[in-house]
Design a protein around this motif. Sequence first.
Motif, short mmCIF file in Angstrom:
data_model
loop_
_atom_site.label_atom_id
_atom_site.label_comp_id
_atom_site.label_asym_id
_atom_site.label_seq_id
_atom_site.Cartn_x
_atom_site.Cartn_y
_atom_site.Cartn_z
N ASN A 48 9.99 -11.88 13.81
CA ASN A 48 10.57 -11.08 12.75
C ASN A 48 9.48 -10.65 11.77
O ASN A 48 8.51 -11.38 11.53
CB ASN A 48 11.66 -11.85 12.02
CG ASN A 48 12.88 -12.06 12.89
OD1 ASN A 48 13.35 -11.14 13.55
ND2 ASN A 48 13.39 -13.29 12.93
N TYR A 49 9.68 -9.48 11.18
CA TYR A 49 8.64 -8.83 10.36
C TYR A 49 9.26 -8.36 9.04
O TYR A 49 10.43 -7.97 8.99
CB TYR A 49 8.06 -7.65 11.13
CG TYR A 49 7.02 -6.83 10.41
CD1 TYR A 49 5.69 -7.19 10.43
CD2 TYR A 49 7.38 -5.67 9.72
CE1 TYR A 49 4.73 -6.42 9.78
CE2 TYR A 49 6.44 -4.89 9.07
CZ TYR A 49 5.10 -5.27 9.10
OH TYR A 49 4.15 -4.51 8.46
N CYS A 50 8.46 -8.38 7.99
CA CYS A 50 8.93 -7.93 6.67
C CYS A 50 7.78 -7.31 5.90
O CYS A 50 6.65 -7.80 5.94
CB CYS A 50 9.52 -9.11 5.88
SG CYS A 50 9.96 -8.73 4.17
N ILE A 51 8.05 -6.21 5.21
CA ILE A 51 7.07 -5.61 4.31
C ILE A 51 7.81 -5.10 3.08
O ILE A 51 8.91 -4.56 3.18
CB ILE A 51 6.30 -4.46 5.00
CG1 ILE A 51 5.20 -3.93 4.07
CG2 ILE A 51 7.22 -3.35 5.45
CD1 ILE A 51 4.25 -2.96 4.74
N GLU A 52 7.23 -5.30 1.91
CA GLU A 52 7.81 -4.83 0.66
C GLU A 52 6.80 -3.96 -0.08
O GLU A 52 5.60 -4.18 0.01
CB GLU A 52 8.24 -6.00 -0.23
CG GLU A 52 7.11 -6.95 -0.62
CD GLU A 52 7.60 -8.10 -1.48
OE1 GLU A 52 7.32 -8.08 -2.69
OE2 GLU A 52 8.26 -9.00 -0.92
#
Length: 643
Positions: A225-229
């Motif tokens: 799983n990947y996340c960017i803000e």
Amino acid sequence: SYQPFELPGGIEGSKIIAKEDEADGKRPPKRPRSSNDQSETTTSSSTGNDTGSNNSEPMITNQIITQQFKELDWRKLQDIACGSCIFCRMPRCGRCFICVSNNNAQGQPGEGRGYCLRKICIAIPIEFKLQHADKLGFPPGWRFAFDDPQKTSLVIGTKRILALAGLKIISPEGKLYHSLESAFAHIPHSPHNPLMAATTMVEKFLVHVGSSRHVSIPHFLVDKNYCIEFTGSSQRGGSNNIVLFGKIIACMGPSAGKSEEDKSFFIVQYDRDVLSIAKSMGTEVQPIQLISSELAWGGCISYERKTCCRRDSHSAIQNIDQATAAETWIAPDMRLEDMVERPDGTSLPQLTIVARGYKFVFRVKISNYGDKQHFGVFASCTSMQESANQEINLKPGELIDLGIFAPIGEEVRREEDRKTLPAFIIKNYIHKFKISRWGVVSGRDNVIYDLTDDKTGKLHDSASKRVLSYIRKRTKGEFPTINARIAPDMRVHLLFGIQYEGNWREYEAGMQELVPLFSGREVEVTISRHYGFGSKHAAGSKYLQSISMFQTEDIVACNSQLDCMFDSSETVNRFPPNLIDRSKKVVKCLEERTQQLLKMFSDAKSQEDGSCIGDSVDDSPLISVVENLKKLARMLERHHSEQ
């Protein structure tokens, strides 16, 4: 695991590091590791979508090259080659589809039929060189060709995953891209089997043009799983925080037997529900994008931290080591930018950021760097906690997003800030390269965000009210504390921190730049930018050389730019003599190149066999451009003689 960096007073630093410009020397090589441990890559600047959104990329299209042309006639191309440009003088690449097809049984290069895809003469009109890309996995109507490799190096740009010098990819609507990842971010991908379609397209295209062979390979991060803000732009003005969740669906790496210089990159697919929410907030993002290894590691780590995942043997945090580069974006908790009055009655912008328990204030002040005084940006840091001996709450690889550098927000949207690459090149040359610091390549890499006035070359009013416009370029020996990046929505962002690229010694040296800041002192922040040239004299020669090889759509864009800069005789009279001389050189180069293209089109039309696409070319735009350039040349010459 990473070890913290000790600062004075018991303060603990974070890991982040910066890579120096090419002129400052090479970084120490990383130790070789298997693909399951780490995939090296350059920093990504690809991502985004430019259709159907209020904050989308400009609709700069090239109507001249959207026509349907006949197949390439290789013999005709060889006959009209100039024989002196960089492509004509270099040997066959030996790797593209044509060269490989001509190899003999022993694998040695032969002459054979066909033209090496990487050495088709630069002087030949792009209309003659365009090739179909639909058989390489692109949707119908997409085309590509190789053109002047020097053009894209003349302006500031962020690093690319795959550097294919001179590449042009053109959509059916005429939109132009200079890199595979930029085009990839704007291609409509199949919703049924996006992984197969995306990997097949990348593999086929790179093999066809003779780049390093990349195939889908196993990697530890695949299916993570990947996340960017990041800081987005609100439809009602101002800013808001955007958090995207997704999954790493593939790793594209070198096939067996390739050298370590080949880089790996990743394909991420964002959650559609999250994209719908982001779109309702004014930020539209393409669901499938190419990202670098640094962002892939940083995004997987960010997801685990946000969701408080158990850190077991499958955890990205547990499997990363000091030799692995990582980059995680941190959107600030609060952000305020306003104008602050100075003692002399003038006002300058000030940016306040609250993130990770600290208040960062970025002020525009006079910088004493160099021989002349000019404005720079100075940062100060205050802990929001009672105890002074607190750790710096930045984890390894984290950079704080200061906001959008370009384009300027919705409330002051300026269409004139968006220029094509050729238009910006001639404006930058005429203004003696001083506007370079305020122009940056966007995510759609044939579009330049230019924050200066066309006639004066100075910051326009809207840009002068923003702190990020005043950041100074770092000098040799300095570690840049501001980093330019392309966000998933294709906007250019500036991030604060010392970038980490897998070298602890460089990290420690870079952190020394932030020691005074976190110790309560004010520090000037700088940015690393790649101009693509050395001295101004050398730059001038490269600019004129590139202008002399412009294509039809380039010349038409330059003609429009010159009309904006010299819209009347009164405007010409306000230009200083040295800028008039530079303008005359630009006009002369454009006029000579236009005449050369018109002759090539005329010769092609006169061919009895109808080969080489001559009948399909509309040269009427160039005919009108010639008349306008002659008129402008007379106006500039008259002004020069009167002075």
